[in-house]
Design a protein around this motif. Structure first.
Motif, mmCIF file in Angstrom:
data_model
loop_
_atom_site.group_PDB
_atom_site.id
_atom_site.type_symbol
_atom_site.label_atom_id
_atom_site.label_comp_id
_atom_site.label_asym_id
_atom_site.label_seq_id
_atom_site.Cartn_x
_atom_site.Cartn_y
_atom_site.Cartn_z
ATOM 1 N N PRO A 854 0.831 -1.212 0.000
ATOM 2 C CA PRO A 854 0.000 0.000 0.000
ATOM 3 C C PRO A 854 0.862 1.257 0.000
ATOM 4 C CG PRO A 854 -0.712 -1.567 1.690
ATOM 5 C CD PRO A 854 0.619 -2.035 1.195
ATOM 6 N N ASN A 855 0.353 2.306 -0.622
ATOM 7 C CA ASN A 855 1.065 3.580 -0.686
ATOM 8 C C ASN A 855 0.084 4.727 -0.552
ATOM 9 O OD1 ASN A 855 4.052 3.435 -1.176
ATOM 10 N ND2 ASN A 855 3.374 2.008 -2.772
ATOM 11 N N ASP A 856 0.616 5.886 -0.241
ATOM 12 C CA ASP A 856 -0.196 7.093 -0.141
ATOM 13 C C ASP A 856 -0.048 7.914 -1.409
ATOM 14 O OD1 ASP A 856 -0.637 6.164 2.380
ATOM 15 O OD2 ASP A 856 0.674 7.614 3.381
ATOM 16 N N ALA A 857 -1.003 8.795 -1.627
ATOM 17 C CA ALA A 857 -0.946 9.729 -2.756
ATOM 18 C C ALA A 857 -1.600 11.030 -2.329
ATOM 19 C CB ALA A 857 -1.655 9.145 -3.981
ATOM 20 N N ARG A 858 -0.906 12.138 -2.603
ATOM 21 C CA ARG A 858 -1.443 13.459 -2.253
ATOM 22 C C ARG A 858 -1.135 14.424 -3.392
ATOM 23 N NH1 ARG A 858 0.454 11.183 2.443
ATOM 24 N NH2 ARG A 858 -1.024 11.130 4.195
ATOM 25 N N LEU A 859 -2.183 14.929 -4.009
ATOM 26 C CA LEU A 859 -2.048 15.869 -5.113
ATOM 27 C C LEU A 859 -3.026 17.017 -4.903
ATOM 28 C CD1 LEU A 859 -1.982 13.364 -8.133
ATOM 29 C CD2 LEU A 859 -0.017 14.569 -7.167
ATOM 30 N N GLY A 860 -2.546 18.236 -4.966
ATOM 31 C CA GLY A 860 -3.406 19.405 -4.890
ATOM 32 C C GLY A 860 -3.764 19.780 -3.465
ATOM 33 N N GLY A 861 -4.422 20.903 -3.336
ATOM 34 C CA GLY A 861 -4.795 21.400 -2.019
ATOM 35 C C GLY A 861 -3.578 21.910 -1.275
ATOM 36 N N LYS A 862 -3.294 21.365 -0.109
ATOM 37 C CA LYS A 862 -2.126 21.754 0.681
ATOM 38 C C LYS A 862 -0.838 21.176 0.108
ATOM 39 C CE LYS A 862 -4.797 21.942 4.983
ATOM 40 N NZ LYS A 862 -4.921 21.403 6.374
ATOM 41 N N HIS A 863 -0.974 20.302 -0.846
ATOM 42 C CA HIS A 863 0.190 19.641 -1.429
ATOM 43 C C HIS A 863 0.321 20.051 -2.895
ATOM 44 C CE1 HIS A 863 0.216 16.993 2.120
ATOM 45 N NE2 HIS A 863 -1.108 16.916 1.954
ATOM 46 N N PRO A 864 1.512 19.966 -3.437
ATOM 47 C CA PRO A 864 1.676 20.286 -4.867
ATOM 48 C C PRO A 864 0.804 19.371 -5.731
ATOM 49 C CG PRO A 864 3.813 20.178 -3.767
ATOM 50 C CD PRO A 864 2.800 19.653 -2.790
ATOM 51 N N GLY A 865 0.308 19.903 -6.834
ATOM 52 C CA GLY A 865 -0.519 19.109 -7.727
ATOM 53 C C GLY A 865 0.281 18.269 -8.698
ATOM 54 N N PHE A 866 1.608 18.486 -8.732
ATOM 55 C CA PHE A 866 2.481 17.769 -9.658
ATOM 56 C C PHE A 866 3.467 16.945 -8.829
ATOM 57 C CE2 PHE A 866 5.980 16.986 -12.477
ATOM 58 C CZ PHE A 866 5.449 16.966 -13.770
ATOM 59 N N CYS A 867 3.440 15.625 -9.005
ATOM 60 C CA CYS A 867 4.347 14.738 -8.273
ATOM 61 C C CYS A 867 5.345 14.133 -9.245
ATOM 62 C CB CYS A 867 3.567 13.642 -7.562
ATOM 63 S SG CYS A 867 4.596 12.542 -6.563
ATOM 64 N N LEU A 868 6.629 14.441 -9.048
ATOM 65 C CA LEU A 868 7.710 13.939 -9.897
ATOM 66 C C LEU A 868 8.334 12.738 -9.198
ATOM 67 C CD1 LEU A 868 9.302 14.433 -12.511
ATOM 68 C CD2 LEU A 868 10.871 15.851 -11.167
ATOM 69 N N ILE A 869 8.233 11.575 -9.833
ATOM 70 C CA ILE A 869 8.630 10.320 -9.182
ATOM 71 C C ILE A 869 9.852 9.739 -9.883
ATOM 72 C CG2 ILE A 869 7.860 8.018 -8.512
ATOM 73 C CD1 ILE A 869 4.996 9.038 -8.801
ATOM 74 N N THR A 870 10.882 9.484 -9.112
ATOM 75 C CA THR A 870 12.074 8.796 -9.606
ATOM 76 C C THR A 870 12.211 7.491 -8.836
ATOM 77 O OG1 THR A 870 13.427 10.037 -8.029
ATOM 78 C CG2 THR A 870 13.226 10.927 -10.257
ATOM 79 N N GLY A 871 13.273 6.775 -9.127
ATOM 80 C CA GLY A 871 13.496 5.524 -8.420
ATOM 81 C C GLY A 871 14.145 4.492 -9.308
ATOM 82 N N PRO A 872 14.546 3.385 -8.730
ATOM 83 C CA PRO A 872 15.256 2.346 -9.487
ATOM 84 C C PRO A 872 14.347 1.686 -10.519
ATOM 85 C CG PRO A 872 14.676 1.540 -7.316
ATOM 86 C CD PRO A 872 14.332 2.991 -7.327
ATOM 87 N N ASN A 873 14.981 1.150 -11.545
ATOM 88 C CA ASN A 873 14.232 0.350 -12.504
ATOM 89 C C ASN A 873 13.583 -0.823 -11.783
ATOM 90 O OD1 ASN A 873 14.688 1.340 -15.349
ATOM 91 N ND2 ASN A 873 16.792 1.284 -14.603
ATOM 92 N N MET A 874 12.339 -1.119 -12.175
ATOM 93 C CA MET A 874 11.542 -2.183 -11.560
ATOM 94 C C MET A 874 11.184 -1.868 -10.118
ATOM 95 S SD MET A 874 13.225 -5.705 -13.024
ATOM 96 C CE MET A 874 12.069 -6.669 -12.060
ATOM 97 N N GLY A 875 11.279 -0.609 -9.744
ATOM 98 C CA GLY A 875 10.976 -0.245 -8.363
ATOM 99 C C GLY A 875 9.503 -0.085 -8.082
#
Length: 1113
Positions: A854-875
């Protein structure tokens, strides 16, 4: 089409006796090979013999080949073909059946090549022509027709020898010449015969066996028609059924009345045409509950910018449902692609000139499995004129269905021409398939999306304004309907599909493709689902059980209403030996049972008062004329469907015994239902009373007991008086003796004859009335067709809501957290759109049979509306993007989601750029496809859209890919739509490290380096994927680790690691530069920070400091 063979002086080898029925069907058991009966086949050889003069009856002997060019034919007990290709004579005892495996192995059609070249030179590639005399190299060549020789039925073979086609075979050839691209099922008595090239298809596709003789010939009994015709159609053939429309006795009677008639074959008609998309028989549709659309695409002229109008019509013949619309589309036909992705048509009608380039590419890309059939397009005016001439809508008060009427009256000429033209083309195609009169008059025409001709910047969307727009890229990238392998496993549709009925499955697909945008409508659905899994769970179980056991009501109703006119194969003049009336009755009973199941299901739910009080949707669906159905949120939630008045169904139940009708194959209605039958019953009762009165008088005269003097029947003679021998002497002299049995004699008399005749006449009147009862009851049923279809729609909605409730229960049992999403109305006055989830798992985890973190997600409102995601291949970046988007779609459908919390403002569209694929047929590289989908996204996304981009720019050089990714990211940031952007371009993360409108995140991992750090440890790191979303940037992608997991040699992996380290060092050197450059950077930073206090750290000052530092770098 009626064909009567002309008189042929060559003889009558297709005579009436040749078509007499053979009642011996025992040879055609289910596990035996199928062919015509032995007696009939002997006559058929006479009928279809190829003679140069008067046919001669053939002796029942085994043929022996003496020449190598003429194959040897021998027969087994069932007269199946056995072929010997050697020149030596073959004994009958060496016969071997030639089956489908032999044909596929290379033995079969080839044996007839020499005969075909000799007999039919006009069919050879160098001579073949269509009906208008055009050769295949002519652009107007029509492959569906064949030009027969002008001397037909007199022919000349390749050697110049004249021969005559028999009358029966001439009849077959005329049908074949008009349907040269089709497989003919030619009725002869109780069997469907396949001749010439069609016989090869029967052997190959149906596993039939060749019949004896040198002519290719196979067949099967009438009782297997539905099974074999469906199989041929699903294999891609156009199947034409040719039925007899008179019996040999009727032919003889016709010739007796008309002395000039010299026909020797019975009349036949083309009564049914079957393709993948035009099957309407119940038995052929049961194998698949999914809609099978026939689509027509009319692409208007492209404009200078590549855009232009597109019209599309799709017809689901099983339900009689038409979808029609027109819109302005872009150069890549994005909207057309979306429509095709959702509909998944099985047939696409292509004009003789072919589809336009963009439409062709859309068809190949989105539904390459669909069969393309060449068919002439119809203009809008022609379509409207044909509709009026055929009288399709003469019963409609408006004259046309509302969707067609709106298009006709629109001021936009391209929309009118494309939309109505597409609809007219489909109608013309159904007319050619002989089912237009069954489907079109039902008037079930729905509008697809349209767009204002002047709104060039807002191209058409697939969904109406009340539905979330999802284009083809989103449906494909998120695997909403199909997975990458073309199946359904692991898709969102499969995860939500627990429907128990065909209408429910079809409706769920539409709901998934068109989620709601109205927050109040979504909430109305959620409450209904909650009640069905709460206080109404028992009632829901009863409803599901009823719907599961019921027939497909939507299709059954369409079939009954469409076939009520007795057309096509069900017409009264078609000669069928199987009980066709029973089949029609079964269709009618299936419709009634389907409607009754819906009624009983709604009664079960309505009995749960608590659930209906809390849910307006359930109240509208289960209670007739409830005020809740008119509320806007309820109307939107269920598409305007409400429980109709089904009092007419109660009348049908009391009219006759359904179970008795199914058992007996006939309807015997109760008294008071049919006036003609009641009158006949009264006459019969009166006649029986008169006979009983006469008998009582006779008993008094003879002095016999009622068990001794009574009426008996003997063969066809009814109501003879049977008298015991001891009373025979008392019989009046005017009685006439009719027969006797041991101890009794039978009599009649002049007084009894008129009473008997009256009784016979009354019984005949009753039988005639019974024959018309079914027709009248069906006509009465059709008067309430709209109520029945509404009931079927109610049943489908209940099934879908119950399916969502079952899925919710399954999630509660298997997931750590489940919630009902909160969907708020779309923000106004510049407020940002939001999305927040806590502990969100993958919505398709159960169907994928995998565990997800499970993971969280927060977009817009008090949080930025644009989420830039990096990470290892197959992550897990792509999986995270998918699960957030799929959960958002589920929320808008009205389903629960596997999360502790899920809350968002309503979205108007979902745009997804995910996965790598090219379009070789369209000359588009992977990168071109990627950017085309991205371009459509950038043009159409609004502040209320949800956008997901996965590794944009990877299909080109690093510098170009980085630049494009940066530019796209900046565009989306400025547009302020909710965006999930995953990338391996770490420069993007560096550029937006301090951007308050961008949140940096990465998929976490644990990296372990072997002890003894040094150069030798390069590339030997062990990367453990944690699959959790963490804040901040991930400095590396650890691609070498994936290379090792993929099985690349260790030497290659180590070399790659060293090269990567060298490149990273070179980039750092370019970034920092020489000693003087480093000094300038340090000085710039000192200048920025000199005399800076905490109060100066405002956002503008920090931005200026960043700009100076960046300039120095």
């Amino acid at each position: 089409m009626v064909i009567e063979s002309s008189d042929d002086d060559g003889g009558s080898d297709f005579d009436a006796e040749a078509e007499e029925e053979d009642d011996d069907d025992e040879a055609f058991e289910a596990d035996s090979s199928e062919a015509s009966s032995e007696d009939e086949e002997e006559e058929d050889d006479d009928d279809f013999s190829e003679s140069e003069s008067t046919p001669v009856k053939k002796k029942k002997t085994t043929k022996v080949a003496v020449k190598k060019v003429v194959p040897t034919s021998t027969t087994n007990g069932r007269k199946k073909t056995t072929v010997n290709t050697t020149s030596a004579p073959t004994k009958a005892t060496e016969a071997k059946d030639l089956n489908a495996q032999d044909v596929l192995a290379g033995v079969g059609p080839e044996q007839y090549d020499a005969r075909d070249r000799l007999k039919f030179p006009f069919m050879q590639p160098e001579k073949i022509k269509d009906a208008d005399g055009r050769r295949p190299d002519d652009p107007d060549y029509d492959p569906s027709t064949l030009l027969l020789p002008s001397t037909f039925p007199k022919m000349r073979d390749a050697s110049g020898v004249q021969w005559t086609v028999s009358p029966g075979q001439a009849q077959w050839w005329k049908f074949k010449a008009a349907n040269f691209d089709s497989v003919l099922l030619f009725k002869m008595g109780k069997f469907y015969e396949m001749f010439e090239m069609d016989a090869h298809i029967g052997v190959r596709d149906l596993g039939l066996m060749y019949m004896r003789g040198e002519q290719p010939h196979a067949g099967f009994p009438e009782k297997n028609y539905a099974m074999h015709a469906e199989q041929l159609a699903r294999n891609g053939h156009r199947v034409v059924c040719i039925e007899q429309t008179e019996t040999p006795a009727q032919l003889a009677e016709r010739k007796k009345k008309d002395k000039t008639c010299k026909d020797t074959v019975v009349r036949r008609e083309m009564v049914q045409v079957l393709t993948k998309g035009t099957m309407v028989d119940t038995g052929m549709l049961n194998s698949s509950p999914d809609a099978a659309f026939v689509c027509s695409i009319i692409d208007g002229c492209e404009e200078e910018d590549g855009e232009g109008w597109v019209g599309l019509c799709a017809a689901d013949c099983g339900t009689g449902r038409f979808l029609v619309g027109a819109w302005r589309d872009d150069e890549g036909a994005s909207c057309l692609r979306t429509a095709l992705a959702e509909l998944r048509p099985v047939e696409i009608l292509v004009p003789p000139t072919g589809l336009s380039a963009r439409a062709k590419m859309a068809v190949l890309d989105m539904c390459s499995h669909a069969q393309q059939r060449t068919f002439k397009s119809t203009s809008a005016n022609e379509a409207l004129e044909d509709a009026e001439a055929e009288g399709y809508f003469k019963t409609l008060k408006t004259g046309l269905p509302e969707a067609i009427k709106e298009m006709r009256d629109t001021a936009c000429h391209p929309a009118r021409e494309c939309g109505i033209g597409a609809w007219g083309t489909v109608v013309a195609y159904l007319r050619a398939a002989l089912i237009d009169a069954d489907l079109v008059p039902q008037g079930r025409v729905e509008s697809l999306h349209t767009t204002d001709a002047g709104a060039r910047e807002h191209l058409a969307r697939w969904a109406h304004s009340t539905h979330v727009a999802m284009d083809a890229a989103a449906l494909s990238g998120l695997e909403v309907l199909e997975n990458t392998a073309g199946g359904s496993a692991g898709t969102l549709l499969a995860s939500l599909d627990r429907c128990v009925s065909g209408p429910g499955r079809r409706l769920l697909r539409r709901w998934v493709c068109r989620p709601l945008t109205s927050a109040s409508a979504i909430r109305a659905r959620q409450v209904a689902v909650s009640m069905m899994r709460g206080c109404g769970i028992e009632a829901t179980g009863i409803a599901r059980k009823l719907l599961r056991a019921a027939p497909d009501a939507e299709r059954a109703i369409s079939r009954v209403v469409g076939s009520s006119g007795e057309k096509g194969r069900s017409a009264s003049h078609v000669v069928l030996y199987e009980d066709a009336a029973r089949a029609k009755l079964n269709d009618f009973l299936a419709a009634l049972e389907g409607i009754r199941a819906v009624r009983d299901a709604t009664k079960a739910i309505a009995a749960c008062v608590d659930a209906c009080e809390k849910s307006d949707v359930l109240r509208a669906l289960c209670i007739v004329n409830d005020a809740a159905a008119t509320r806007e949120d309820v109307f939107t939630a269920v598409g305007g469907v409400a429980m109709p008045d089904l009092s007419a169904l109660d009348e049908m139940e009391s009219a006759f015994d359904w179970n008795a009708a199914k058992s007996s194959g006939r309807i015997e209605p109760a008294q008071g239902v049919d006036a003609d039958l009641d009158a006949a019953e009264e006459q019969l009762t009166a006649a029986d009373a008169d006979l009983a009165s006469w008998l009582e008088e006779a008993r008094g005269e003879l002095g016999g007991h009622k068990t001794e003097v009574c009426f008996v029947n003997a063969n066809k003679d009814t109501h003879l008086v049977e008298v015991p021998d001891r009373l025979a002497s008392k019989v009046p002299h005017h009685w006439v003796r009719e027969g006797k049995r041991k101890g009794y004699e039978r009599f009649t008399c002049d007084d009894l004859v008129p009473l008997r005749a009256k009784r016979v006449a009354a019984e005949e009147a009753r039988e005639d009335a019974l024959a018309g009862v079914f027709r009248r009851i069906v006509a009465k049923f059709c008067e309430n067709a709209s109520e029945w279809q509404a009931a079927a729609s109610v049943g489908a909605i209940i099934d879908v809501l119950a399916s969502l409730a079952v899925v919710s229960e399954e999630m509660y049992a298997s997931c750590g957290a489940v919630c009902t999403p909160k969907v708020h109305p779309q923000p106004r006055d510049g407020e940002p759109a939001t999305l927040e989830s806590v502990g969100l798992s993958h919505p398709c985890a159960s169907s994928l049979a995998r565990a997800f973190v499970p993971n969280d997600a927060r977009l817009g409102g008090k949080h930025p509306g644009f989420c830039l995601i990096t990470g290892p291949n197959m992550g897990g970046k792509s999986t995270y993007l998918r699960q957030v988007c799929l959960a958002a779609i589920m929320a808008h459908v009205g389903a629960d989601v596997p999360a502790a919390k899920f809350e968002m403002t309503a979205m108007d569209a979902v745009f997804v750029r995910m996965g790598a694929k090219d379009n070789l047929a369209g000359g588009q590289s992977t990168f071109m496809v990627e950017l085309s989908e991205t371009g459509a996204m950038l043009r159409r996304a609004t502040t209320n859209s949800l956008v997901a981009l996965d590794e944009l720019g990877r299909g080109t050089a690093t510098a170009d890919g980085t630049a494009i990714a940066c530019a796209v990211a900046s565009h989306l940031i400025d547009k302020r739509c909710r965006t999930l952007f995953s990338t391996h371009y770490h420069r993007l993360a560096d550029d937006h490290a301090r951007d308050p409108h961008v949140a940096l995140a990465h998929m976490a991992c644990r990296v372990e380096t072997p002890s003894g750090a040094g150069v030798e440890t390069l590339g030997r790191e062990t990367v453990t994927f944690l699959y959790t979303l963490a804040s901040g940037n991930c400095p590396r992608s650890y691609g070498v680790n994936v290379a090792r997991l993929a099985g690349l040699p260790e030497s290659v992996c180590l070399a790659a690691a060293r090269r990567a380290a060298h490149l990273e060092a070179g980039q750092l050197e370019k970034l920092v530069g020489d000693e003087r450059s480093r000094e300038r950077v340090v000085d710039a930073c000192r200048e920025v920070l000199r005399d800076v206090s905490a109060a100066d750290l405002t956002e503008p000052n920090v931005r200026r400091a960043q700009d100076k530092a960046r300039t120095a770098l």
